[in-house]
Design an enzyme around this catalytic site. Sequence first.
Site, PDB file in Angstrom:
ATOM      1  N   CYS A 158      29.533 -58.410 -46.502  1.00  0.00           N
ATOM      2  CA  CYS A 158      29.745 -59.802 -46.080  1.00  0.00           C
ATOM      3  C   CYS A 158      30.990 -60.437 -46.694  1.00  0.00           C
ATOM      4  O   CYS A 158      31.402 -61.525 -46.274  1.00  0.00           O
ATOM      5  CB  CYS A 158      28.516 -60.632 -46.401  1.00  0.00           C
ATOM      6  SG  CYS A 158      27.021 -60.064 -45.528  1.00  0.00           S
ATOM      7  N   HIS A 190      30.476 -67.771 -46.836  1.00  0.00           N
ATOM      8  CA  HIS A 190      29.673 -66.819 -46.083  1.00  0.00           C
ATOM      9  C   HIS A 190      28.348 -67.483 -45.732  1.00  0.00           C
ATOM     10  O   HIS A 190      27.711 -68.128 -46.573  1.00  0.00           O
ATOM     11  CB  HIS A 190      29.451 -65.564 -46.915  1.00  0.00           C
ATOM     12  CG  HIS A 190      28.390 -64.671 -46.378  1.00  0.00           C
ATOM     13  ND1 HIS A 190      28.378 -64.246 -45.071  1.00  0.00           N
ATOM     14  CD2 HIS A 190      27.279 -64.139 -46.968  1.00  0.00           C
ATOM     15  CE1 HIS A 190      27.322 -63.471 -44.877  1.00  0.00           C
ATOM     16  NE2 HIS A 190      26.640 -63.403 -46.002  1.00  0.00           N
ATOM     17  N   ASN A 224      23.183 -65.327 -40.072  1.00  0.00           N
ATOM     18  CA  ASN A 224      24.108 -64.625 -40.956  1.00  0.00           C
ATOM     19  C   ASN A 224      24.766 -63.516 -40.145  1.00  0.00           C
ATOM     20  O   ASN A 224      24.116 -62.540 -39.766  1.00  0.00           O
ATOM     21  CB  ASN A 224      23.333 -64.049 -42.142  1.00  0.00           C
ATOM     22  CG  ASN A 224      24.186 -63.258 -43.111  1.00  0.00           C
ATOM     23  OD1 ASN A 224      25.288 -62.834 -42.792  1.00  0.00           O
ATOM     24  ND2 ASN A 224      23.656 -63.023 -44.304  1.00  0.00           N
TER      25      ASN A 224
END
Length: 329
Positions: free
Chosen positions: A117, A256, A286
């Site tokens: 990520c 993020h 996400n």
Amino acid sequence: MSDVMKDIRIIGTGAYVPDRIVSNDEVGAPAGVDGEWIARKTAILERRWAAPGQATSDLATAAGLAALKSAGITPEQLSVIAVATSTPDRPQPPTAAYVQRNLGAAGTAAFDVNAVCSGTVFALSAVGSTLLRRGGYALVIGADVYSRILDPADRRTVVLFGDGAGAMVLAPTTEGPKVRHVALHTFGDLSGLIEVPGGGSRQPLDAAGLDAGLQYFAMDGREVRRFVVEQLPQLVKGFLHEAGVEPGDISHFVPHQANGVMLDAVVEDLGLYRSTMHKTLTRYGNTGAASIPITLDAAVRRGAFKKGELILMAGFGGGMAASFALVEW
């Protein structure tokens, strides 16, 4: 200022998410949780999942085309393509090679970056030296299709993730938003907190591995949260000190999009009291390496940034890794 990013500017952004909308109730049912529980724990209301025929390179290509259009350049003008992903089309070749082919960007250097990520900022840093040496333009894409590696029965993971891609076009120029500073961190001792156990040279997938679910994404959510809460504030403050700015100088925070509840809990400890935190996770979940560039593009398209404002991008996730970029708009 990082020498490798000297005079590197962001001249275009783009994003793409699949058409299929997956509600909390749909994703929660196999995991034994309802939509209200997911919203309360994550602040996510829905996410997008790729169609059966879509791969990571397809999403990445669409986001790349949007960014190129935003920048006003053609694929032929690119000198490098970097795709940040931990869900490649195949173990090899790099997904970036498919993107290069799809775009018709012959002659570019094309490679993948896997920092999970945190990957997009890692990729942004990686292309800096290439641009300063070769000139031209760079296309940096974060793209992931996590829906293909999720255990439908694992409520710790399946409720969090969506699929998508976001992109930036970079150029060594004196006009446009300037990448002032970048920093990259990896904490390999914590590498077991987030992983896909099977499918690599350590644990090739066989029938027994598939039966054991080793092909699925696995995460120790409690320890990941501990990492974010304990490490992110000091890393952010150290990064801003290196960059020569104060937390109060930051106008916009693009993190993020891991978990909305967790972000709300940690942001006060970052000292960014004058900044606006941008989120897309409510609609998209996400999206892994795509989450920062998707969120950046959404902010750009609604005119959220003003000339001279400072934007902090912060990635964190598997590795464990953390990455930061300071952009002066």
